[in-house]
Design a protein around this motif. Structure first.
Motif: not given
Length: 250
Positions: A3, A6, A103, A106, A109, A113
């Motif tokens: 990502r 995050y 935000c 998210w 991970s 995105l």
């Protein structure tokens, strides 16, 4: 981790200071409670209305004086530009707070995105980087020498009492004139000016913690006059305590 950015939303209990260094640009802020941040010889308090933008790889020291919920964002160095300064503490405006909240969906991970989220993170970076160009003046020096650091610690521990400069000097083993010179040389401020800033920062901590009346907070941080407290608070923050507390609320 793939990502580009995050969010890090988590609740922490009160904790002593610990060192922190991350490999991404770090927008550090709280959604409830307050964080204390120390870096490069200065110290700040971060209630929900304020944030710190920290360049990737920059060491900082963070402590949690009361339970806190963080709502911070980390940006890959290839996604967001280098911040305007290695470390900047500033007040969040309404747009920035809403973007931080959005935000928050998210987190960490390996999944990339979605386009919508990437747009949100890019917008937050644009707003936060702009705000970081105007850092907050409410900062307290941390001191370099052991004597001054101890004097600062003793002063902070006694904010709500009748703290006296001569007594602080005696406890750190210096005559008042020598300690006064240390303050001027290491902080560029007088002890009295540092005391005033410490009291305002402690007041901000109380304002962020709950609904304690402003008059009670004034006495808790060592003021015997509400008008003197309001004047000192407005001088450093540009707002009254009531206005500052309102800025914490959604």
């Amino acid at each position: 981790m793939t990502r580009k950015a995050y969010s890090f939303v988590r609740t922490f209990p009160a904790e002593p200071a610990r060192d922190l260094r991350v490999d991404r640009h770090y927008l550090l802020c709280a959604s409830a409670g307050a964080l204390r941040l120390e870096a490069e010889g200065e110290a700040w308090l971060l209630p929900p209305a304020r944030a710190a933008l920290i360049e990737a790889g920059r060491p900082i020291r963070v402590s949690i004086p009361q339970p806190v919920t963080t709502a911070s964002v980390l940006f890959d160095v290839g996604f967001a530009p280098v911040p305007p300064a290695p470390l900047s503490v500033f007040d969040l405006d309404t747009l920035a707070r809403e973007l931080v909240r959005e935000c928050g969906a998210w987190g960490v991970s390996d999944d990339p995105l979605p386009a919508y989220a990437e747009t949100l993170f890019a917008a937050l970076a644009a707003v936060a980087w702009r705000l970081a160009e105007q850092p907050s003046p409410v900062v307290v020096p941390a001191g370099r020498s052991p004597e001054l650091r101890r004097a600062l610690r003793l002063t902070e521990e006694r904010l709500g009492a009748d703290v006296r400069f001569e007594e602080v000097a005696a406890e750190v083993g210096l005559v008042p004139r020598s300690l006064a010179r240390r303050f001027e040389d290491e902080t560029g401020m007088t002890w009295r000016a540092v005391l005033r800033r410490m009291r305002v920062l402690r007041a901000i901590e109380h304002l962020a913690a709950g609904d304690t009346p402003v008059t009670s907070i004034a006495f808790l941080v060592g003021y015997t006059s509400l008008s003197a407290f309001n004047a000192a608070f407005r001088e450093l923050t540009g707002r009254t305590p009531t206005q500052y507390r309102a800025s914490f609320r959604p």
